[in-house]
Scaffold this active site. Structure first.
Site, PDB file in Angstrom:
ATOM      1  N   ASP A 288      86.313  48.686  -7.658  1.00  9.89           N
ATOM      2  CA  ASP A 288      87.038  49.774  -7.564  1.00  9.89           C
ATOM      3  C   ASP A 288      87.407  50.181  -6.131  1.00  9.89           C
ATOM      4  O   ASP A 288      86.844  49.690  -5.196  1.00  9.89           O
ATOM      5  CB  ASP A 288      86.474  51.246  -7.903  1.00  9.89           C
TER       6      ASP A 288
HETATM    7  N1  URA Z   1      81.223  49.811 -11.783  1.00  8.76           N
HETATM    8  C1  URA Z   1      82.148  50.595 -11.423  1.00  8.76           C
HETATM    9  O1  URA Z   1      82.089  51.640 -11.806  1.00  8.76           O
HETATM   10  N2  URA Z   1      82.904  50.601 -10.167  1.00  8.76           N
HETATM   11  C2  URA Z   1      82.768  49.151  -9.895  1.00  8.76           C
HETATM   12  O2  URA Z   1      83.733  49.146  -8.565  1.00  8.76           O
HETATM   13  C3  URA Z   1      82.013  48.288 -10.226  1.00  8.76           C
HETATM   14  C4  URA Z   1      81.154  48.427 -11.204  1.00  8.76           C
END
Ligand code: URA
Length: 242
Positions: free
Chosen positions: A105
């Protein structure tokens, strides 16, 4: 990367290096429309238009592999139509067309692999290969013992129950906990959604390991190429035969 023209020709399977030199000296090789007749010339195989007897060299881009320590605020895409920063902005010197292996993310930091090796990328992302990813999540409120057991055994998300995970608290302070969690799946926003399912909010998330590789020695925002041994290890995990 600049390499000698005869080496590039040999790697592309045109001829042996010696024969490639003869082709060059005979004036049969052109680079970007200009005939090359000397042996010292260097070219970037990923970018130059090379022809032999007027025929383009079968374009085989060299595979490259990088481990990036992604900071927050960079998208894990190759391009963003709204002009936001992407992880590729952090590897400006890489000329090959690389892509991130999966996503983190925008607000997640940590280990992200990038490569132009599509077979390896697909293999690593395929659920069958169950590649391990380890995160440190700073969460609030601190999860109860019961919540930790639920996370370990699997929690029900809107896209189904999560597979068993390894979960351990590595620190607690003032209503927050730092939890290390290792998962084998790669669902969208999975870690954040898993904690939400047990009533905790993820305040910060960092991936510290992927497929046995770690961030050791790579500062936030920096990257390094993978070693040949690391690539071989990933190929094995991803079921890629060469
Ligand atoms: N899980 C999440 O919630 N975000 C990420 O970026 C990776 C794994």
């Amino acid at each position: 990367m600049q390499e000698r023209l005869q080496k590039v020709l040999a790697q592309a399977g045109v001829a042996s290096r010696r024969h490639a030199e003869e082709l060059i000296l005979a004036g049969r090789v052109s680079v970007d429309g200009t005939c090359v007749r000397e042996l010292g010339v260097k070219v970037d195989a990923a970018r130059a238009r090379i022809t032999v007897d007027g025929k383009p060299l079968a374009h085989r881009e060299r595979h490259v592999y990088f481990l990036l320590n992604k900071p927050k605020g960079y998208l894990s895409t190759a391009k963003d139509e709204r002009g936001r920063r992407t992880v590729l902005d952090l590897l400006p010197e890489v000329k090959e067309r690389i892509y991130p292996v999966g996503r983190l993310d925008n607000h997640t930091e940590g280990l992200l692999l990038l490569t132009n090796d599509g077979a390896l990328m697909n293999g690593l992302l395929h659920p069958r290969h169950q590649v391990e990813k380890t995160y440190i999540a700073r969460v609030t409120p601190s999860p109860s013992a019961q919540a930790l057991i639920q996370l370990t055994e699997g929690v029900l998300l809107e896209d189904g129950k999560t597979a068993p995970a390894l979960v351990r608290v590595v620190g607690r302070e003032a209503g927050e906990a730092r939890v290390e969690i290792t998962i084998h799946e790669g669902r969208n926003r999975q870690v954040r959604r898993m904690f939400a399912a047990v009533g905790s909010d993820v305040r910060a998330l960092k991936r510290i390991a992927f497929a046995g590789l770690t961030l050791a020695g790579v500062k936030r925002g920096a990257h390094r190429p993978l070693t040949a041994a690391e690539v071989a290890h990933l190929e094995e995990l991803a079921g890629v035969r060469r």
